[in-house]
Design a protein around this motif. Structure first.
Motif, PDB file in Angstrom:
ATOM      1  N   GLN A  63      -6.260  -0.936  -3.562  1.00 34.05           N
ATOM      2  CA  GLN A  63      -6.766  -0.490  -2.481  1.00 34.05           C
ATOM      3  C   GLN A  63      -8.233  -0.551  -2.241  1.00 34.05           C
ATOM      4  O   GLN A  63      -8.698  -0.311  -1.118  1.00 34.05           O
ATOM      5  N   LYS A  64      -9.081  -0.549  -3.539  1.00 34.59           N
ATOM      6  CA  LYS A  64     -10.584  -0.787  -3.195  1.00 34.59           C
ATOM      7  C   LYS A  64     -10.787  -2.111  -2.677  1.00 34.59           C
ATOM      8  O   LYS A  64     -11.722  -2.265  -1.990  1.00 34.59           O
ATOM      9  N   LEU A  65      -9.879  -3.040  -3.028  1.00 27.39           N
ATOM     10  CA  LEU A  65     -10.307  -4.454  -2.722  1.00 27.39           C
ATOM     11  C   LEU A  65      -9.861  -4.505  -1.080  1.00 27.39           C
ATOM     12  O   LEU A  65     -10.562  -5.455  -0.456  1.00 27.39           O
ATOM     13  N   ILE A  66      -9.111  -3.854  -0.560  1.00 27.69           N
ATOM     14  CA  ILE A  66      -8.620  -3.759   0.919  1.00 27.69           C
ATOM     15  C   ILE A  66      -9.926  -3.244   1.732  1.00 27.69           C
ATOM     16  O   ILE A  66     -10.345  -3.737   2.500  1.00 27.69           O
ATOM     17  N   ALA A  67     -10.309  -1.927   1.156  1.00 24.94           N
ATOM     18  CA  ALA A  67     -11.167  -1.203   1.769  1.00 24.94           C
ATOM     19  C   ALA A  67     -12.575  -1.970   1.816  1.00 24.94           C
ATOM     20  O   ALA A  67     -13.423  -2.060   2.795  1.00 24.94           O
ATOM     21  N   ASP A  68     -12.947  -2.867   0.690  1.00 23.83           N
ATOM     22  CA  ASP A  68     -14.232  -3.652   0.726  1.00 23.83           C
ATOM     23  C   ASP A  68     -14.268  -4.964   1.405  1.00 23.83           C
ATOM     24  O   ASP A  68     -14.996  -5.916   1.398  1.00 23.83           O
ATOM     25  N   GLY A  69     -12.939  -5.184   1.829  1.00 24.85           N
ATOM     26  CA  GLY A  69     -12.772  -6.676   2.753  1.00 24.85           C
ATOM     27  C   GLY A  69     -12.356  -7.543   1.643  1.00 24.85           C
ATOM     28  O   GLY A  69     -12.232  -8.851   2.132  1.00 24.85           O
ATOM     29  N   THR A  70     -12.146  -7.699   0.271  1.00 21.67           N
ATOM     30  CA  THR A  70     -11.776  -8.922  -0.445  1.00 21.67           C
ATOM     31  C   THR A  70     -10.508  -9.254  -0.168  1.00 21.67           C
ATOM     32  O   THR A  70     -10.254 -10.257  -0.206  1.00 21.67           O
ATOM     33  N   ILE A  71      -9.607  -8.245  -0.100  1.00 19.08           N
ATOM     34  CA  ILE A  71      -8.301  -8.496   0.498  1.00 19.08           C
ATOM     35  C   ILE A  71      -8.177  -8.379   1.911  1.00 19.08           C
ATOM     36  O   ILE A  71      -8.720  -7.372   2.600  1.00 19.08           O
ATOM     37  N   LYS A  72      -7.996  -9.538   2.499  1.00 16.23           N
ATOM     38  CA  LYS A  72      -8.007  -9.417   4.187  1.00 16.23           C
ATOM     39  C   LYS A  72      -7.012 -10.299   4.743  1.00 16.23           C
ATOM     40  O   LYS A  72      -6.158 -11.104   3.850  1.00 16.23           O
ATOM     41  N   GLY A  73      -7.072 -10.367   6.163  1.00 16.77           N
ATOM     42  CA  GLY A  73      -6.219 -11.080   6.917  1.00 16.77           C
ATOM     43  C   GLY A  73      -4.560 -10.894   6.444  1.00 16.77           C
ATOM     44  O   GLY A  73      -4.327  -9.521   6.121  1.00 16.77           O
ATOM     45  N   GLY A  74      -3.743 -11.684   6.340  1.00 17.59           N
ATOM     46  CA  GLY A  74      -2.383 -11.816   6.076  1.00 17.59           C
ATOM     47  C   GLY A  74      -2.252 -11.332   4.721  1.00 17.59           C
ATOM     48  O   GLY A  74      -0.939 -11.005   4.736  1.00 17.59           O
ATOM     49  N   MET A  75      -3.236 -11.203   3.875  1.00 19.41           N
ATOM     50  CA  MET A  75      -2.703 -10.660   2.629  1.00 19.41           C
ATOM     51  C   MET A  75      -2.550  -9.300   2.746  1.00 19.41           C
ATOM     52  O   MET A  75      -1.957  -8.311   1.561  1.00 19.41           O
ATOM     53  N   ILE A  76      -3.246  -8.480   3.566  1.00 15.79           N
ATOM     54  CA  ILE A  76      -3.327  -7.086   3.432  1.00 15.79           C
ATOM     55  C   ILE A  76      -1.819  -6.577   3.658  1.00 15.79           C
ATOM     56  O   ILE A  76      -1.478  -5.379   3.025  1.00 15.79           O
ATOM     57  N   PRO A  77      -1.169  -6.951   4.821  1.00 15.13           N
ATOM     58  CA  PRO A  77       0.187  -6.238   4.915  1.00 15.13           C
ATOM     59  C   PRO A  77       1.074  -6.561   3.545  1.00 15.13           C
ATOM     60  O   PRO A  77       2.109  -5.712   3.211  1.00 15.13           O
TER      61      PRO A  77
END
Length: 293
Positions: free
Chosen positions: A236-250
């Motif tokens: 969740q932290k990596l999603i919030a800080d933009g490390t996990i992005k694009g098609g990897m988020i869903p």
């Protein structure tokens, strides 16, 4: 050291995992390059069969975007996408169902059966497996503008999952192979994202593992290195800080929701790697990213 000894060591390494997961349900979302490369297709079938023979209960949910796109192109039907999702009018939905259920699904079933497995193909409409409704897709805009409501046509979201038909098949030692379409309350058919279908089925069955095959190594850090293990909080932290992005988020979000609903572990692995599923499940280090509670 001889290659024979190397192979024996690999089998010994796998033994505790085979023992640990005996009788466990593993839901595998099959998609991406692994579905179009002939060698990878063959390897996938063998991996699923081996999992069944050593005591696991694999359930396969497949995609089919490239195959749908190819068939629509042949019919001169233009595809429209919104944030990576195919807008599906009723004409397109007919093609989607035909390709997913009548072609792709049967090809996978046939491949598993020809290699010694016992697979049965079905869609979310069979046995009332998946009840769906029309997706309400809202795209957020700038802070000073109202959100945009987009009509995605016959793209659906899952209302409920009835796993009775899956439990019956697994009890009889069959491998279920599921096309990601669902039925609505009025008999209509909906096109549903295969990752979401796999996640909901894994949750409903309280599966031991959810495995998503992708065309990337897994979740990467800011320097592009693979992250082998993530807790839910870390993800969740990596999603919030933009490390996990694009098609990897869903994909990561799908894994997080599955774990919240009772799935023990979720894995995002590279389907372009030969025997990636076996390497992820039956070796200590794995090859992709595992997400844990």
């Amino acid at each position: 050291m001889s290659s024979d000894t190397d192979r024996a060591k690999i089998l010994i390494e796998a033994l505790p995992y085979i023992q640990r997961f005996n009788g466990a349900t593993v839901v595998v979302k099959y998609g991406g390059h692994a579905m179009v490369d002939e060698k990878l297709k063959q390897n996938f079938a063998l991996d699923i069969i081996l999992m069944k023979y050593v005591g696991l209960n694999p359930i396969v949910v497949h995609g089919g975007g490239p195959q749908i796109g190819e068939f629509l192109s042949r019919l001169s039907i233009k595809s429209e996408f919104v944030d990576g999702m195919r807008v599906t009018d009723r004409q397109t939905m007919s093609v989607v169902e035909m390709v997913l259920v009548g072609s792709v699904n049967k090809e996978i079933v046939n491949l598993i059966n020809r290699n010694g497995g016992r697979a049965v193909g079905l869609s979310g409409k069979d046995g009332k497996l998946i009840t769906a409704k029309k997706m309400k897709y809202v795209r957020k805009k700038a802070a000073d503008q109202p959100p945009e409501i987009i009509d995605m046509g016959m793209v659906g979201e899952i209302v409920s999952v009835d796993t009775e038909v899956l439990s019956t098949l697994v009890e009889k030692e069959f491998i279920p192979v599921i096309a990601p379409v669902g039925g609505g309350a009025e008999g209509e058919t909906y096109n549903i994202n295969a990752d979401l279908v796999a996640g909901h089925i894994a949750s409903s069955l309280e599966a031991r593992k959810l495995v998503l095959l992708t065309d990337t190594e897994g979740v990467l850090d800011t320097e592009g290195h693979l992250i082998s293990t993530l807790t839910m909080e870390e993800a969740q932290k990596l999603i919030a800080d933009g490390t996990i992005k694009g098609g990897m988020i869903p994909k990561v979000t799908c894994c997080l929701e599955a774990i919240r609903s009772g799935v023990k572990k979720a894995h995002i692995i590279d389907g372009r790697m030969e025997h990636a599923i076996l390497l992820e499940i039956f070796t200590k280090g794995g090859v992709g990213t595992e997400i844990v509670l």
